[in-house]
Design an enzyme around this catalytic site. Structure first.
Site, PDB file in Angstrom:
ATOM      1  N   GLN A 269       0.739  -0.982  -0.114  1.00 45.55           N
ATOM      2  CA  GLN A 269      -0.107  -0.027   0.066  1.00 45.55           C
ATOM      3  C   GLN A 269       0.782   1.455   0.009  1.00 45.55           C
ATOM      4  O   GLN A 269       0.162   2.132  -0.373  1.00 45.55           O
ATOM      5  CB  GLN A 269      -1.157  -0.117   1.108  1.00 45.55           C
ATOM      6  CG  GLN A 269      -1.794  -1.159   1.305  1.00 45.55           C
ATOM      7  CD  GLN A 269      -2.989  -0.856   0.312  1.00 45.55           C
ATOM      8  OE1 GLN A 269      -3.294   0.132  -0.301  1.00 45.55           O
ATOM      9  NE2 GLN A 269      -3.682  -2.166  -0.005  1.00 45.55           N
TER      10      GLN A 269
ATOM     11  N   SER B 242       3.226  -5.141  -4.962  1.00 44.68           N
ATOM     12  CA  SER B 242       2.230  -5.742  -5.830  1.00 44.68           C
ATOM     13  C   SER B 242       1.918  -4.897  -7.290  1.00 44.68           C
ATOM     14  O   SER B 242       1.604  -3.611  -6.889  1.00 44.68           O
ATOM     15  CB  SER B 242       0.995  -5.563  -5.110  1.00 44.68           C
ATOM     16  OG  SER B 242      -0.139  -6.260  -5.736  1.00 44.68           O
TER      17      SER B 242
ATOM     18  N   HIS C 285      -1.448  -4.622  -8.913  1.00 40.08           N
ATOM     19  CA  HIS C 285      -2.693  -4.099  -8.921  1.00 40.08           C
ATOM     20  C   HIS C 285      -3.114  -3.002  -8.066  1.00 40.08           C
ATOM     21  O   HIS C 285      -4.121  -2.341  -7.992  1.00 40.08           O
ATOM     22  CB  HIS C 285      -3.948  -5.222  -8.976  1.00 40.08           C
ATOM     23  CG  HIS C 285      -3.995  -5.864  -7.667  1.00 40.08           C
ATOM     24  ND1 HIS C 285      -5.271  -5.593  -7.018  1.00 40.08           N
ATOM     25  CD2 HIS C 285      -3.307  -6.626  -6.947  1.00 40.08           C
ATOM     26  CE1 HIS C 285      -5.336  -6.150  -5.759  1.00 40.08           C
ATOM     27  NE2 HIS C 285      -4.044  -7.099  -5.805  1.00 40.08           N
TER      28      HIS C 285
ATOM     29  N   CYS D  11      -9.789  -8.750   1.615  1.00 39.93           N
ATOM     30  CA  CYS D  11      -9.925 -10.107   1.812  1.00 39.93           C
ATOM     31  C   CYS D  11     -10.897 -10.432   2.660  1.00 39.93           C
ATOM     32  O   CYS D  11     -11.541 -11.531   2.661  1.00 39.93           O
ATOM     33  CB  CYS D  11      -8.460 -10.646   2.338  1.00 39.93           C
ATOM     34  SG  CYS D  11      -7.230 -10.155   1.292  1.00 39.93           S
TER      35      CYS D  11
HETATM   36  N1  PLP Z   1      -0.270  -6.766   1.638  1.00 33.21           N
HETATM   37  C1  PLP Z   1      -1.049  -5.726   1.608  1.00 33.21           C
HETATM   38  C2  PLP Z   1      -0.805  -4.669   2.793  1.00 33.21           C
HETATM   39  C3  PLP Z   1      -2.201  -5.624   0.753  1.00 33.21           C
HETATM   40  O1  PLP Z   1      -3.106  -4.424   0.980  1.00 33.21           O
HETATM   41  C4  PLP Z   1      -2.500  -6.723  -0.016  1.00 33.21           C
HETATM   42  C5  PLP Z   1      -3.756  -6.796  -0.891  1.00 33.21           C
HETATM   43  O2  PLP Z   1      -4.737  -6.386  -0.335  1.00 33.21           O
HETATM   44  C6  PLP Z   1      -1.654  -7.570   0.105  1.00 33.21           C
HETATM   45  C7  PLP Z   1      -0.519  -7.680   0.781  1.00 33.21           C
HETATM   46  C8  PLP Z   1      -1.842  -8.962  -0.887  1.00 33.21           C
HETATM   47  O3  PLP Z   1      -1.458  -8.427  -2.432  1.00 33.21           O
HETATM   48  P1  PLP Z   1      -2.067  -9.216  -3.712  1.00 33.21           P
HETATM   49  O4  PLP Z   1      -3.536  -8.926  -3.964  1.00 33.21           O
HETATM   50  O5  PLP Z   1      -0.967  -8.701  -4.793  1.00 33.21           O
HETATM   51  O6  PLP Z   1      -1.903 -10.633  -3.331  1.00 33.21           O
END
Ligand code: PLP
Length: 410
Positions: A210, A230, A232, A356
């Protein structure tokens, strides 16, 4: 019912739309440049050249070496690899009992200690649970009501058996920013002494998923050994992530096969997504400063407009020490589920917390760690802005949020 003609998306922490420039860069690699990067022929050469260029581009922006960037299938996977791969490497690197070294008493059943926080993303928390099940010890640092850890707590909890410190850079639910650079500096000092005393180094991983859009993330500046990012969340594609791994950091693979990614992550390289991720990183570095100011201004306007009409609205977490695009608000006596559905029907997309957990509708572990009651957590909504948010969107959103909150609470 209040309804607007054009939907307004205010959930950029969940995901972002792919930037046009990113999409343009990716397109050829879905069609005529479709080679497998492991093939020897010209199709393969073209694919591996694209992967190499993407890696070089990211390394340039992160001010690190080409070989320190690993591509993964998501940030979830990068987080799993950083945490579980590091501990796995410690076990396989143990000297044998008969080696006669200082570590004579160590054996393959030796257990390690990890320090993390109570407000990590699920992809870290689940890896930590796996390690605990295997007998390793994890200390979960608490956070105050602003969602920030205390460095003194971290220092107090370091043991001889500590091998990893894992701290999220900016939280996905409340946008709280942790003092990563200060922790990096502290660990550097501590590690110097540990190495002199024959103890092993404590490695430092941060989840910068983030943070990357808004904060300085060069690993040498942060003094981290591992850093996750990441696609996206930065206007790149979903299903691609990356891990920065400092030279000489031990890391055993958690996915094995054809030994791609310097043997650290097997699987045929996802060439179009890797190209897209590199383009997205390039655009972050080009636009970050200007974009952060623009978004911060809109976010502050939205909050001012909400608080003027809803005296009972509360901001969860710190105002100053949070990402510029994040608001996490609770309205007394109004369930977030009811509010999110009503706002969605009116054309505004916000969320209950992390993407999630929002479908599972469990109360947020982050808000719980900050001391909110279950009821307060279930009254909390996350509003996150992005580069496509306009002044008009904010004006309309404030008006609709205020009207709907009034309707639902009167
Ligand atoms: N770490 C954080 C702080 C996130 O906000 C997210 C996604 O919501 C992830 C890890 C996981 O990312 P990815 O969707 O690429 O698996």
């Amino acid at each position: 019912m209040i309804k607007i003609s054009k939907k307004i998306y205010l959930d950029y922490a969940a995901t972002t739309p792919v930037d046009k420039e990113v999409l343009r860069a990716m397109m050829p690699y879905f069609s005529f440049k479709f080679g497998n990067a492991s093939s020897i022929h010209s199709f393969g050469q073209e694919a591996i050249a694209a992967v190499d260029q993407a890696r070089e581009k990211i390394a340039k922006f992160f001010n690190c070496d080409f070989s320190e960037i690993i591509f993964t299938g998501s940030a979830t996977e990068a987080n799993n690899l950083a945490v579980e791969g590091l501990i796995k490497s410690q076990i396989s690197n143990l000297p044998s009992i008969s080696s006669g070294s200082r570590a004579e008493s160590r054996d393959k059943s030796q257990k390690f200690h990890i320090i993390s926080t109570k407000i990590e993303h699920e992809s870290i928390l689940e890896s930590l649970k796996n390690l605990e099940r295997a007998g390793h010890k994890v200390t979960y640092l608490p956070v105050g009501k602003e969602g920030i850890i205390k460095i003194s707590d971290l220092e107090k909890n370091i043991k001889d058996s500590t091998v990893l410190v894992n701290i999220i850079y900016a939280n996905n639910e409340i946008g709280a920013i942790q003092p990563i650079k200060e922790i990096g500096k502290l660990l550097e000092k501590i590690n110097k002494k540990r190495l002199e005393g024959g103890l092993s180094k404590i490695y430092f991983h941060t989840d910068a998923v983030q943070a990357l859009n808004y904060l300085e993330c060069r690993p040498d500046w942060l003094k981290v050994d591992l850093m996750t990012f990441s696609g996206h969340k930065i206007y790149g594609p979903k299903g691609i992530g990356g891990l920065y791994v400092r030279k000489n950091t031990p890391l055993s693979p958690i996915i094995s096969g054809g030994a791609q990614e310097f043997g650290r992550r097997s699987g045929t390289e996802n060439v179009p997504y890797i190209v897209g991720l590199a383009k997205a990183v390039e655009l972050v570095f080009k636009n970050r400063e200007k974009r952060s100011k623009y978004i911060l201004d809109l976010r502050d306007t939205l909050w001012k407009n909400i608080i003027v009409y809803n005296k009972g609205a509360k901001l969860n977490g710190s105002f100053g020490n949070r990402l510029p695009n994040n608001l996490n608000i609770r309205f007394d006596g109004l369930s977030n589920e009811t509010l999110i559905v009503a706002l969605d029907q009116a054309g505004i997309a916000v969320s209950a917390g992390s993407a999630c957990s929002s479908r599972a509708l469990t109360a947020s572990h982050v808000l719980d760690a900050m001391g909110l009651t279950l009821r307060q957590a279930k009254e909390s909504v996350r509003i996150t802005l992005g580069k496509n948010t306009t002044k008009r969107d904010i004006k309309k959103s404030a008006k609709i949020i205020n009207e709907i909150v009034k309707q639902l609470t009167s």
